[in-house]
Design a protein around this motif. Structure first.
Motif, PDB file in Angstrom:
ATOM      1  N   SER A 270       0.800  -1.222   0.000  1.00  0.00           N
ATOM      2  CA  SER A 270       0.000   0.000   0.000  1.00  0.00           C
ATOM      3  C   SER A 270       0.837   1.279   0.000  1.00  0.00           C
ATOM      4  O   SER A 270       0.287   2.368  -0.140  1.00  0.00           O
ATOM      5  N   GLY A 271       2.140   1.152   0.153  1.00  0.00           N
ATOM      6  CA  GLY A 271       2.999   2.331   0.181  1.00  0.00           C
ATOM      7  C   GLY A 271       3.191   2.936  -1.194  1.00  0.00           C
ATOM      8  O   GLY A 271       2.666   2.433  -2.198  1.00  0.00           O
ATOM      9  N   PRO A 272       3.942   4.022  -1.283  1.00  0.00           N
ATOM     10  CA  PRO A 272       4.179   4.688  -2.573  1.00  0.00           C
ATOM     11  C   PRO A 272       4.863   3.741  -3.560  1.00  0.00           C
ATOM     12  O   PRO A 272       5.792   3.020  -3.191  1.00  0.00           O
ATOM     13  N   LYS A 273       4.392   3.770  -4.805  1.00  0.00           N
ATOM     14  CA  LYS A 273       4.800   2.765  -5.788  1.00  0.00           C
ATOM     15  C   LYS A 273       5.975   3.190  -6.675  1.00  0.00           C
ATOM     16  O   LYS A 273       6.682   2.340  -7.199  1.00  0.00           O
ATOM     17  N   GLU A 274       6.149   4.476  -6.906  1.00  0.00           N
ATOM     18  CA  GLU A 274       7.222   4.933  -7.781  1.00  0.00           C
ATOM     19  C   GLU A 274       8.558   4.429  -7.243  1.00  0.00           C
ATOM     20  O   GLU A 274       8.876   4.614  -6.062  1.00  0.00           O
ATOM     21  N   PRO A 275       9.382   3.769  -8.076  1.00  0.00           N
ATOM     22  CA  PRO A 275      10.607   3.145  -7.564  1.00  0.00           C
ATOM     23  C   PRO A 275      11.748   4.145  -7.329  1.00  0.00           C
ATOM     24  O   PRO A 275      12.818   4.065  -7.957  1.00  0.00           O
ATOM     25  N   THR A 276      11.513   5.082  -6.425  1.00  0.00           N
ATOM     26  CA  THR A 276      12.579   5.978  -6.002  1.00  0.00           C
ATOM     27  C   THR A 276      13.342   5.318  -4.859  1.00  0.00           C
ATOM     28  O   THR A 276      12.817   4.403  -4.201  1.00  0.00           O
ATOM     29  N   PRO A 277      14.555   5.766  -4.565  1.00  0.00           N
ATOM     30  CA  PRO A 277      15.291   5.170  -3.438  1.00  0.00           C
ATOM     31  C   PRO A 277      14.512   5.214  -2.133  1.00  0.00           C
ATOM     32  O   PRO A 277      14.484   4.227  -1.392  1.00  0.00           O
TER      33      PRO A 277
END
Length: 481
Positions: A270-277
């Motif tokens: 459920s957390g943010p999906k964009e694959p940032t560090p």
């Protein structure tokens, strides 16, 4: 004279041991299997296909084994399927093991054309449609890899006549998936073309297998698209404890630079999906590095293990344990020993290794037998018959090893079985002084158990399936009659 006699006796004993080990290292077709507290019940040659993951499923009144395969070999890229009379790329074998003494081969589903790790259909998982939130209640779903390029879902309600339902394609690699049947969440080990690593995780909602819904991509910071610098060790495979346990355990590395990663499942999904560090780090609870010489093939969680030794202690009577199994890669001991490790993760932010296990090399002259010697994988069934009591480890040319893990601080071997080679067993080679030297050796590659207590071992060197049962003291440890 007395001293001389003692030296002579020691020397003779040493010679006997060396001769015994040398003899055991020269296994030939027709030699009997080697065993202690384990007995062979039945076999199937699996059409002489190199085998990887077996999954055993109770299907109605039958027990069906679904077995993944590596690609073909240089000598035989596409073995002949005796049921069709045609050469077929290695894929998935479906075997009825209701009567384990007489397993019956039902169907071979061809996989991707290719050799060794570049073809086949290595990984297989099974979920009943009635367990999946949006599945067809009459269906039985098989999730498998398709070589390096795709994941597939088949309906195997009639295991002799499987029907393809879905393909998730466009990948550059696949490997050791995990599927939660109660939720449909699947952790697909994949190679997304834009990621910088060969293997990472693509998480899908497969609660309706006919309509896959992608949730997110996940990996380590530095593996994501657009990153720079060194690329962290690639993923090997995860195991989830589902919504109740709220943890996913990821194993990275194979035979070097590995580590265990503990992840909060809710935050992962459920957390943010964009694959940032930052987003990739967000669900991580801990990361425990292994030695630079070891990897993590299988990371098997065993939470809330009661430890008899600690029963009278005020705190810590139960512990959360993860068993970590490395994968041996090089033939004839051409690397550091790959082993089994037990980690105490009760204090999750500070996991620690508490014990280890390996087969003593001198017990069988295993470095001389040919092929790989070292650990590869464990059974993954959490059925009560063995869970938190016994673990079964595939140890390549040392066969299957049964471990008593009730005290994970002091695991001990209580049984083993090394199959006999057959006319189908393939050779394994090393290069010595520029020349190739080959030996034929058992390569027990993966192992699984069923709720009845049978053990299923499959061979990487084309020797097929071996169905085993415990005997003697090992059977008593499991509480079997």
């Amino acid at each position: 004279m007395r001293m001389g006699g003692r030296v002579t006796a020691v020397c003779c004993t040493f010679l006997v041991v060396l001769l015994a080990n040398a003899a055991s290292a020269q296994q030939k077709v027709g030699d009997p299997p080697e065993a202690s507290n384990m007995r062979l019940i039945g076999t199937n040659d699996l059409q002489a296909r190199s085998a990887y993951q077996p999954t055993i499923h109770h299907q109605g009144d039958r027990w069906i084994a679904y077995i993944g395969h590596h690609g073909g070999t240089d000598d035989i890229p596409d073995p002949v399927n005796p049921m069709t009379g045609k050469p077929e790329p290695n894929g998935t074998s479906i075997v009825d093991v209701t009567d384990p003494a007489h397993p019956r081969y039902l169907r071979h589903i061809p996989g991707q054309e290719g050799k060794y790790e570049s073809g086949g259909a290595q990984m297989v998982r099974i979920c009943d449609g009635k367990d999946l939130p949006k599945g067809d209640r009459n269906a039985v779903y098989m999730l498998r890899t398709f070589g390096s390029e795709a994941h597939e879902i088949w309906n195997v309600a009639d295991p002799a006549n499987p029907v393809l339902i879905t393909r998730i394609a466009g990948l550059k690699d696949t490997h050791k998936n995990f599927w939660e049947c109660s939720t449909g969440i699947a952790y697909l080990v994949s190679g997304a073309p834009d990621w910088r690593t060969r293997r990472m995780t693509q998480i899908y909602d497969l609660s309706d297998p006919a309509h896959p819904l992608k949730i997110r991509d996940f990996g380590l910071p530095g593996q994501q698209p657009g990153a720079t610098g060194a690329v962290p060790t690639e993923l090997h495979g995860p195991i989830s404890t589902g919504p109740k346990g709220n943890r996913v355990y990821f194993g990275y590395g194979t035979n070097k630079g590995g580590f265990l990663q503990i992840v909060d499942r809710d935050k992962l999904l459920s957390g943010p999906k964009e694959p940032t560090p930052d987003n990739l780090t967000f669900p991580e609870i801990a990361r425990m590095p292994l030695s630079a010489m070891n990897g993590a093939h299988t990371v098997f969680p065993m939470p809330d293990m009661p430890i008899a030794e600690f029963a009278r202690d005020k705190d810590g009577k139960t512990r959360d344990i993860v068993m970590i199994v490395d994968e041996a890669i090089q033939n004839e001991c051409g690397e550091a020993r790959q082993m089994v490790w037990f980690a105490d993760v009760t204090t999750e932010a500070r996991p620690m290794v508490i014990s280890s296990y390996t087969v003593p090399e001198a017990s069988g002259g295993f470095c001389e037998r040919g092929g790989r010697f070292g650990s590869h994988s464990s059974n993954e069934s959490m059925a009560p018959v063995y869970y938190k009591k016994l673990a079964f480890i595939a140890f390549f040319n040392a066969g299957v090893r049964a471990l008593d893990i009730r005290d994970p601080y002091h695991p001990r071997e209580i049984g083993y079985f090394i199959p006999s080679i057959t006319a189908a067993t393939d050779k394994r080679c090393v290069t010595i002084d520029g020349k190739e030297r080959c030996k034929v050796a058992i390569q027990t590659n993966n192992v699984e158990t069923d709720e009845r207590g049978y053990i299923y071992a499959v061979d990487r060197a084309n020797t097929g399936l071996h169905i085993l049962e415990l005997t003697g003291a090992a059977r008593a440890v499991a509480g079997l009659p």
